[in-house]
Design a protein around this motif. Structure first.
Motif, PDB file in Angstrom:
ATOM      1  N   GLU A 168       2.892  -3.727   4.236  1.00  0.00           N
ATOM      2  CA  GLU A 168       1.787  -4.675   4.088  1.00  0.00           C
ATOM      3  C   GLU A 168       2.232  -6.065   4.526  1.00  0.00           C
ATOM      4  OE1 GLU A 168      -0.054  -4.058  -0.033  1.00  0.00           O
ATOM      5  OE2 GLU A 168       1.642  -2.693   0.056  1.00  0.00           O
ATOM      6  N   ARG A 202       6.736  -3.180  -0.885  1.00  0.00           N
ATOM      7  CA  ARG A 202       5.507  -3.221  -0.081  1.00  0.00           C
ATOM      8  C   ARG A 202       5.907  -3.345   1.384  1.00  0.00           C
ATOM      9  NH1 ARG A 202       1.642  -7.388  -3.227  1.00  0.00           N
ATOM     10  NH2 ARG A 202       0.025  -6.372  -1.978  1.00  0.00           N
ATOM     11  N   LYS A 216      -1.846   3.095   4.058  1.00  0.00           N
ATOM     12  CA  LYS A 216      -2.191   1.831   3.395  1.00  0.00           C
ATOM     13  C   LYS A 216      -3.480   1.266   4.001  1.00  0.00           C
ATOM     14  CE  LYS A 216      -1.582  -0.678   0.259  1.00  0.00           C
ATOM     15  NZ  LYS A 216      -1.359  -0.235  -1.111  1.00  0.00           N
TER      16      LYS A 216
END
Ligand code: SF4
Ligand code: SF4
Ligand code: SF4
Ligand code: SF4
Lengths: 573, 352
Positions: free
Chosen positions: A452, A449, A483
């Motif tokens: 994020e 990820r 995202k």
């Protein structure tokens, strides 16, 4: 009365080699509410999953417990199985008898079995209380803010705008482009930095769904994913104009605030005290702006240029321990440029191992072929700069010559300075974006990820996350844009139902939970003339930090209510 | 004291034939594959490094370039195509120039026009001499023979001995190596063994030792040809054995050098990929010497020389060019310096 099904997994032999799974099964099959107890070789296998789905239907189960590996691995798997059996997935309860029993107590089989029995019984106890939960639905603002209009911010904005979503690009400086706009020739491309920026800027400036606010700063933020309210202050364009402030509502935010170049301390490698010592950005500017066939600096024709690598990077613990990644390539590229552009240039690179990774290795090879000299020093014996009255002399201990001490007369000394985080951290502080040990913003997971942050709705792009070259910045910008877009694209968002709830009657607003909550999810509200705490459901992460600090015990965590936890403790005892 | 780097040295070394040596990124593969390099005497990477940094003093005092026989293994294995073998070769040329007190070696290595001019001058002198004796064959043969003896002696005393002393000064005295006098004598065998057997070349890793045999044959036949013409007076002798022997060895010189020339033309091995003018002059003149000597004797035996005096003039020209340029200032010296280089490094292992 609940009808509970219990599955005990062998995990091949990972569990059953130490835990007597049959014994466990026998010990729990007559527990209150258990209508079915089975062992299985691999609980996660497709066949067992299918069996579970038919069991749920056939035995009209309304609670399912699987005793297997860590929930990190398969909690989601079994929640989905429960859902396929038409139960609410939050009624599923997981027991970890591998990491917590068989692996941890491989030296004590009866003990491991005894512990596994307790863990499964505790899970069954919790299962009796488990109730269906439903994700919270919230409206999401279909506008995205991008903070910082360097190359990463510009590309992120362009990419979001491509998806037909409104973007507001906010830049503190009066012009866009950040550091890239100051660069001449870029390595591995034929374009100049400022030309590249102009190209992207001209493209997005004419789009209807992009608003570019330069000379503007975000001064405060309220709200959470789906509904952020940003207060923006725009500096007056002309003297006498009033300071403009405005509020915008956005659904998610891309933070692309960039880096600062490391500025050596006065006297660090003679910086400031010796006028022949300059930094890499200063040198790049000099090479780009100089014309003619000689390189002149402060009236002097430059012949020998000595580069000292890793200044401000790869320092000892306590300093900047990281490698700035771009600088080896950047300095070698600029050295080649200088040699091609001006006559009689000799480049001498004092490095700590060359890191021109990937395709950039070609530049290193080119520079070697052109006759650039590379000497490698160890961090413990950095180069020294002295003077012979006329010129600067750099002395270095060369690892590649069996530690021989070498000296060279330098007309110009270039300190290859790296990247450091912005000294102005106000954006990070405002959104509570965590920072790593290197003080750059941190992602949730480096590999899985990477853009994020733990703050829902906020992604990071470019060098605010750590040193990157332009292509890497753009890569991360595009992924952050996607995202951020995915958060708001549907216009609504679902958030996890496992959050804290306040008992309005017993809460007396002492503020203790407000202090405990790491995510700023608690706010004070006024209910029927009484001040009490309220939880912002889209911000709360369900971490549970607030529940135990509440003096009148007014906070419960959904899914982990007091009764549930106490019933688990009772069987464990 | 720190040693001063000289970035412009590589430009100088390129004139001696170094190719792309700056590309070296110090991986050490070359040293690892070199079958002659040892832990104590490790090369060629170290020499590539010294050259890239321009540490002239360190190079001048080093004997390592003489320890390399240019098998070319290192060049083949170098991941950067930095041609370490060719660098060693160019260092030998450079060292030859440094040892030479007259400075002529350096000038001739670096400037082809100068080399050609010198060759032409010698040709003109031979012609001038021949015309001064009215092209009388007997006088020419006599003078040719005398010239050989005088040239050998003079070059030894005026050029080689001082140059070898300089070499000794740079590599032994300057490096403060303390060698006991007696070792100079006890190690002499090394000098002669290396000089006449090229033993070290045998240690190179090419399986069939063909290069060594070829080299050895050339050295021995060249020395025998020299001996036959100078001391046994091949061209005027009546001794049947000497005559046949002369034919035989001049033929061998011709065959071996012809093979060398064809290899250099084909560039089939790394060691002959980058032929410098000095390499060409060396092999071609050696070949011409063999051919012309052979033909001169043949023409004498067939009674044709009197009517083909040009052949002898040609032979004399080749001989004079060889003796006055290639031997004292050209590649021939490598033979001498290499033998002494190996002798000196043997001495160094005996240092007290
Ligand atoms: S990229 Fe090179 S110069 Fe920059 S910090 Fe890393 S090793 Fe040092
Ligand atoms: S559960 Fe955690 S995130 Fe939620 S309100 Fe309590 S302390 Fe804050
Ligand atoms: S093999 Fe080539 S690159 Fe490696 S050290 Fe030798 S010369 Fe340098
Ligand atoms: S050419 Fe052969 S002998 Fe010379 S350094 Fe290379 S590997 Fe060693």
């Amino acid at each position: 009365m609940k009808r509970i099904g219990v599955y005990i997994c062998h995990c091949g032999g990972n569990i059953s080699d130490y835990v007597d799974v049959e014994e466990v099964r026998k010990s729990v099959e007559h527990e209150e509410g258990v209508v079915l107890a089975k062992t299985t070789m691999f609980a996660c296998s497709d066949s067992n999953q299918n069996d579970m789905v038919s069991d749920i239907k056939e035995h009209r189960l309304d609670g399912v417990v699987v005793a297997s590996c860590s929930p990190k691995l398969h909690l989601v798997t079994f929640r989905n199985v429960t859902e396929r059996g038409d139960l609410n997935k939050y009624t599923y309860v997981h027991a970890n008898i591998r990491e917590q029993a068989s692996w941890a107590h491989s030296d004590d089989k009866p003990g491991a079995t005894g512990k596994a029995i307790h863990l499964v019984k505790a899970a069954i106890a919790k299962s009796r209380y488990a109730e269906p939960l439903y994700p919270n639905q919230i409206e999401a603002e279909k506008i995205i803010a991008v903070i910082g209009a360097g190359v990463a911010g510009l590309k992120a904005a362009a990419s979001i705008s491509d998806k037909n979503i409104n973007v507001i690009l906010i830049e503190k400086e009066d012009r866009v482009g950040g550091h890239t706009a100051e660069l001449g020739d870029l390595f591995m491309s034929d374009e100049k930095g400022y030309d590249l920026i102009n190209r992207i800027y001209n493209d997005i400036a004419q789009r209807d769904n992009v608003t570019i606010l330069t000379g503007s700063e975000v001064i405060s933020s309220k709200g959470s994913i789906g509904n952020f309210t940003l207060k923006i202050r725009k500096r007056p364009q002309n003297i006498g104009d009033p300071v403009e402030t405005m509020e915008i509502k956005v659904g998610s935010i891309v933070v692309a605030t960039g880096f600062e170049s490391y500025i050596p301390k006065e006297g660090e490698f003679d910086y400031v005290v010796n006028e022949n010592v300059i930094t890499l950005p200063e040198f790049k500017l000099l090479v780009d702006k100089s014309t003619g066939d000689k390189l002149i600096y402060k009236g002097k024709t430059i012949k020998n240029i000595v580069y000292i690598y890793c200044v401000g990077s790869r320092q000892n613990e306590g300093g900047n321990t990281y490698c700035s990644r771009f600088c080896c390539t950047s300095v070698i590229h600029t050295a080649i440029e200088a040699k091609k552009k001006f006559k009689n240039i000799y480049n001498i690179h004092l490095n700590r191992g060359i890191r021109t990774y990937g395709k950039q290795e070609l530049l290193y090879a080119e520079s070697l072929k052109m006759g650039d000299i590379y000497l490698q020093f160890d961090q413990t014996t950095p180069p020294e700069i002295t003077s012979n009255g006329k010129n600067s002399i750099v002395t270095v201990t060369d690892i590649l010559s069996a530690g021989k001490k070498m000296s060279v007369e330098a007309d110009l000394i270039v300190l290859v300075t790296g990247m450091v985080p912005r000294s102005d951290q106000s954006i990070g502080t405002m959104f509570k974006i965590p920072r790593g040990r290197d003080k750059f913003y941190n992602e949730i997971h480096m590999k899985l990820r990477p853009v994020e942050t733990v703050i829902d709705g906020i992604t990071i792009a470019g060098t605010c996350q750590g040193p990157k070259k332009i292509s890497e910045s753009v890569n991360s910008a595009l992924s952050a844009a996607t995202k951020s877009f995915s958060y708001v694209s549907k216009g609504t968002l679902e958030t996890d139902p496992i959050i804290a709830v306040i008992n309005e009657d017993s809460c007396s607003w002492c503020g203790k939970c407000l202090e405990a909550c790491p995510f700023d999810a608690i706010e004070k509200i006024n209910l029927n003339n009484r001040e009490i705490a309220a939880v912002n459901s889209s911000v709360c992460k369900g971490c549970g930090m607030c529940a135990p600090v509440c003096p009148p015990d007014a906070i419960n965590l959904i899914g982990y209510r007091n009764e549930e936890i106490i019933s688990m403790i009772d069987v464990l005892a | 004291m720190a040693t001063k780097i000289n970035p412009s040295f590589t430009d100088e070394l390129k004139k001696y034939g170094a190719v792309n040596m700056n590309a070296c990124y110090n991986c050490g593969t070359c040293t690892a594959v070199c079958s002659l390099s040892t832990t104590d005497e490790s090369f060629p990477r170290e020499m590539v490094r010294l050259s890239a940094l321009g540490l002239e003093e360190d190079i001048k005092t080093s004997l390592k370039p003489w320890e390399c026989y240019y098998c070319g293994e290192c060049t083949t294995s170098c991941p950067q195509q930095a041609n370490p073998g060719e660098l060693m070769m160019s260092l030998r040329r450079w060292l030859t120039a440094k040892y030479d007190w007259t400075g002529l070696s350096g000038l001739l290595y670096k400037s082809l026009p100068l080399m050609i001019l010198a060759m032409i001058l010698i040709f003109a002198s031979v012609l001038y001499f021949a015309s001064s004796v009215s092209f009388d064959l007997g006088q020419m043969l006599h003078a040719g023979h005398n010239f050989e003896m005088i040239a050998i002696g003079t070059i030894f005393i005026v050029i080689f001995i001082p140059n070898l002393l300089r070499m000794w000064y740079f590599t032994i005295l300057k490096t403060k190596t303390n060698v006991g006098i007696k070792y100079y004598f006890t190690s002499l065998s090394e000098l002669f063994v290396q000089m006449f057997t090229q033993k070290r070349l045998r240690d190179c890793d090419d399986a069939d030792h063909f290069r060594w045999v070829e080299h050895l044959v050339l050295v021995l036949s060249y020395l025998s040809l020299l001996f036959t013409t100078v001391f046994l007076n091949w061209f005027t002798t009546e001794n049947m054995f000497v005559i046949v022997f002369g034919y035989l060895i001049s033929f061998v010189v011709f065959v071996v050098t012809a093979h060398f020339v064809s290899d250099r033309l084909k560039k089939n091995k790394s060691l002959n990929k980058f032929s410098q003018p000095s390499d060409w002059f060396f092999v071609i003149w050696l070949l011409l010497m063999g051919v012309t000597a052979f033909l001169v004797r043949l023409f004498i035996d067939l009674n044709l020389l009197e009517s083909n005096k040009w052949l002898y003039i040609a032979h004399l020209t080749i001989l004079a060019q060889w003796a006055l340029i290639i031997v004292p200032f050209g590649k021939w010296t490598h033979f001498l310096y290499r033998s002494f280089g190996l002798y000196f490094s043997k001495l160094k292992t005996k240092k007290s």
